[in-house]
Design an enzyme around this catalytic site. Structure first.
Site, PDB file in Angstrom:
ATOM      1  N   VAL A  61     -68.603 -59.138  90.832  1.00 61.93           N
ATOM      2  CA  VAL A  61     -67.244 -59.459  90.401  1.00 61.93           C
ATOM      3  C   VAL A  61     -66.170 -58.775  91.242  1.00 61.93           C
ATOM      4  CG1 VAL A  61     -67.930 -59.982  88.031  1.00 61.93           C
ATOM      5  CG2 VAL A  61     -67.209 -57.644  88.622  1.00 61.93           C
ATOM      6  N   TYR A 153     -62.146 -45.835  82.227  1.00 59.79           N
ATOM      7  CA  TYR A 153     -62.430 -46.994  81.379  1.00 59.79           C
ATOM      8  C   TYR A 153     -61.203 -47.376  80.556  1.00 59.79           C
ATOM      9  CZ  TYR A 153     -65.054 -50.043  78.224  1.00 59.79           C
ATOM     10  OH  TYR A 153     -65.512 -51.118  77.505  1.00 59.79           O
TER      11      TYR A 153
END
Length: 259
Positions: A61, A153
């Site tokens: 990705v 994150y």
């Protein structure tokens, strides 16, 4: 009639716990499914299990050319692309901001944020060729508040929120809807196994006992919401955020008193 007859769905991270749940459910609802991922063995096995309406596409990705190849594979195999699920993501090993190295920061943002950006960028023309469709970006409850030791994150998932809303504004007149799902603690290996370089798993820090719904989520919980958001039943919904966390973000639930 199944909700996704004659539609093609590309799911990134399609061999993982949540991803494979999504893939199987779309397929069961009549969709052609393209399983995007980097684990060719698992991806091919899942495609073989599902049969003729399933394909595996090796997809990094973070690489725009890899995205282009996956979208082309979807259109070549099934004629169009109607739905993109940006599900691929990774977690950083827990560390304070001061002790997080830049390589970790860059890797997490490359996969979670840049990967989502590239997916929207490359898939949008294909969805436009199909006269519209839907994109759902899988974010996290960590994208709705700060969480100590998970800065990369958290930052990536906060950014996905803004990217989603921007894409919704840019693509709405092309009949392409873009929404975000924010799962809480879902019972997959992502939660139960330590991230690379970590000793403890995320599940070690979260007990569902205080939740209003006192259990961990299951992949199927997220999948059912995803099916709704990508279906015609959600045709007036775009740029929206859906939290599915059993009440985690609400704080401790009132405990039932025993007589």
């Amino acid at each position: 009639m199944p909700r996704f007859d004659n539609q093609t769905v590309l799911v990134t991270g399609g061999t993982g716990g949540q991803g494979s749940s999504h893939v199987r459910a779309f397929h069961a609802e009549g969709a052609n499914v393209v399983i995007g991922g980097i684990d060719a063995e698992r991806g091919a096995a899942l495609a073989d299990e599902l049969g003729t309406r399933a394909r595996f596409a090796r997809l990094d990705v973070t690489d725009e050319r890899s995205w282009s190849a996956a979208v082309l594979a979807a259109e070549s195999a099934f004629g169009a692309l109607n739905v993109l699920v940006n599900n691929a993501g990774v977690q950083n090993p827990p560390a304070t901001i001061e002790t997080t190295d830049q390589a970790t920061w860059s890797r997490i943002l490359d996969i979670n944020l840049t990967g989502t950006f590239l997916g929207i960028k490359v898939a949008a023309p294909a969805l436009r060729r199909a006269a519209g469709g839907a994109i759902v970006n899988i974010a996290s409850t960590m994208g709705l508040g700060g969480t100590a030791h998970y800065a990369p994150y958290v930052a990536s998932k906060w950014a996905v929120r803004g990217l989603t809303q921007t894409a919704a504004l840019e693509l709405g007149r092309d009949h392409i809807r873009v929404n975000t799902i924010h799962p809480g603690v879902i019972a997959t290996s992502f939660i139960h196994e330590p991230a690379a370089g970590a000793v403890a798993a995320i599940a070690d820090f979260y007990s569902p006992e205080p939740f209003a719904i006192p259990r961990l989520g299951e992949p199927a919980d997220v999948t059912q919401l995803l099916l709704f958001l990508t279906s015609s039943d959600a045709s007036f919904i775009t740029g929206s955020e859906y939290v599915i966390d059993g009440g985690l973000l609400l704080g401790p639930a009132l405990q039932t008193e025993t007589a």
